[in-house]
Design an enzyme around this catalytic site. Sequence first.
Site: not given
Ligand code: PBG
Length: 327
Positions: A196, A249
């Site tokens: 991520k 991601k």
């Molecule tokens: C929470 C989380 C996030 C997303 C999914 N889980 C946001 C972040 O890390 O700030 C993003 C999903 C998206 O942008 O569609 N940690």
Amino acid sequence: MVFPQIRMRRLRKTVKIRDLVRETVLTLNDLVYPIFVKEGISDSEPIGSMPGQFRLPVRKAVEEAENIASLGIPAIILFGIPIKKDDAASSAYDPKGVVQRTVRSIKERLGDNLVVMTDICLCQYTTHGHCGVVEDGQILNDPTLEILRKIAVSHAEAGADVVAPSGMIDGQVQAIREALDHAGFTDVAVMAYSAKHASNFYGPFREAADSAPSFGDRRSYQMDYANPDEALREVELDIGEGADIVMVKPALAYLDLIYRIKTMYGVPTAAYNVSGEYSMIKAAAEMGWIDEKAIVLEVLTAIKRAGADMILTYFAKDAARWLIGDE
Ligand code: PBG
């Protein structure tokens, strides 16, 4: 000129012959639809930064889940937006929390006809919006693990099939696996947000989920997007810690990783086609600059072609209708 001459266009001549040689086929079974469920509202709230997406009260989230199942989409992932935020993210593991209530009710109605995944993170539940426990401006690792364990078990108790830690806290997969097993939930799977990235594509989601950090950014825990080797190490660690599914991601900007993970490890691999990827397409389509349906099907096919086994996407419902041929 060589003889016999190879002519690639022979197999592009008709729709049927193109269908016959198509290498990547997107299906309903590739889709996971994200749902935002918010405590304390009685009607759906449109999300300004994500046209077509809504924050739903529990009752409507359950209806939406039924709708998803009837479209033939196999899975949803739930994100909760609580009324109460505090420094310990305590409403994230409240057995009567918004996600727990929603999961219970969906499972009562749909049982095994829908895979229910839950996002596990602190950021929607903390006053500061960070994905971990904060002390003196630092995001602490190990104290956060204790909270993640509790969240995971509370989601499993509610009936979640898959829990998905998204906080990029070191050791989170192992901590959650241990906690689940210890509580008797040996068959609840863990989908790790392994690679991520600290990405600018999450902006619309943070508006949707009210989870923007109130100070600093997430670069001390999410990955630098310039580091694919580091991403592979994250994946390897998560597999070692017991992840059943690993995730990349965002999706589109990191197709190289999806490909490498699938090739190197051969494990179930998810791709998250995130909010920014969604909203960019929506905006351009609204302007009349692109053909939304055509672009979405191209993008999802490209993500699958890179090696993704499943795609978390806000386009899941549209894609399902297009694939079924309703529209
Ligand atoms: C929470 C989380 C996030 C997303 C999914 N889980 C946001 C972040 O890390 O700030 C993003 C999903 C998206 O942008 O569609 N940690």
